[in-house]
Write an enzyme that holds these catalytic residues in place. Structure first.
Site: not given
Ligand code: SAH
Length: 226
Positions: A32, A58-60
């Site tokens: 990530r 950016i999504s969890q």
């Protein structure tokens, strides 16, 4: 070697109920830190959404894992994602299906995501700079469609691009008009799964979520990068 922070994150996801081993593997193998901007590298493996360019996020990781698990992917499937953003969700989908088609309206974000797919040699991710609300007619029908940004209502044109038996997952509901705390707190979105059956659709409600809004059309020229 896998970053120890990634292993820590996988343990957190397990604790929160993500049980699909293939999904956890895909997250563990996706670094990530290359999907976040430099100032956020030290938070790359926190289980939180983070800001990216163009005012997006950016999504969890938990949401990425949950959505990926609920897509019930099989290796031969073709998947359409709307809202490439950093490219993280598409990268997680990549080892779990035959091909990922991902559309982004911000050219700057798409270029960055494409460079990341290249670095990670994710050859089965295909990108397009366009308005995702129209889907990708030339490549339809898809086994799965994933909206990575929220809509008031899922457009019919997207459901029509599903194969019979195919499924679409989308955050549905009001989107915050600003980042103001009161505006965000008053918003209620839920994740919905829509299954295209032989003679109609079946709708299921999953969990409450918070996504940035899907925006119609392309940004005007001179698009801001900040
Ligand atoms: N999946 C991404 C999440 C990005 S946030 C990730 O893992 O990082 C949602 C993204 O949807 C933003 O990048 C935003 O620009 C994009 N988006 C919003 N409306 C869109 C539209 N109509 N077509 C394509 N992309 C859109």
């Amino acid at each position: 070697m896998t970053d120890p922070r990634a292993i820590q994150l996988i343990m957190t996801l397990r604790r929160h109920g993500i049980a699909d081993g293939k999904v956890l593997d895909a997250l563990e193998r996706t670094p990530r830190e290359i999907f976040v901007d430099k100032p956020f590298e030290s938070s790359a493996y926190d289980n939180t959404a983070l800001p990216i360019a163009c005012g997006q996020t950016i999504s969890q990781p938990y949401i990425v894992a949950y959505v990926t698990q609920e897509l019930n992917l099989e290796p031969q499937m073709r998947v359409l994602e709307l809202g490439t953003g950093s490219g993280y969700q598409a990268a997680v989908l990549s080892p779990l299906c035959r091909r990922v088609y991902t559309i982004e309206r911000h050219r700057h974000l798409l270029r960055q995501a494409e460079a990341r797919f290249k670095t990670l040699k994710l050859d089965n991710v295909v990108t397009r700079h366009a308005d995702g609300l129209e889907g990708w007619r030339e490549q339809a029908p898809f086994d799965r469609i994933l909206l990575s940004a929220a809509v008031d209502e899922v457009p019919l044109i997207l459901i029509e691009q599903l194969k019979p038996g195919g499924a679409l997952i989308a955050p549905v509901g009001a989107v915050p008009k600003s980042n103001d705390f009161a505006a965000v707190a008053s918003v209620s979105q839920r994740l919905e799964r829509i299954i295209r059956t032989e003679n109609g659709i079946k709708r299921e409600e999953l969990i409450p979520v918070m996504f940035v809004p899907m925006v119609e059309g392309l940004p005007h020229d001179g698009e801001k990068k900040g």
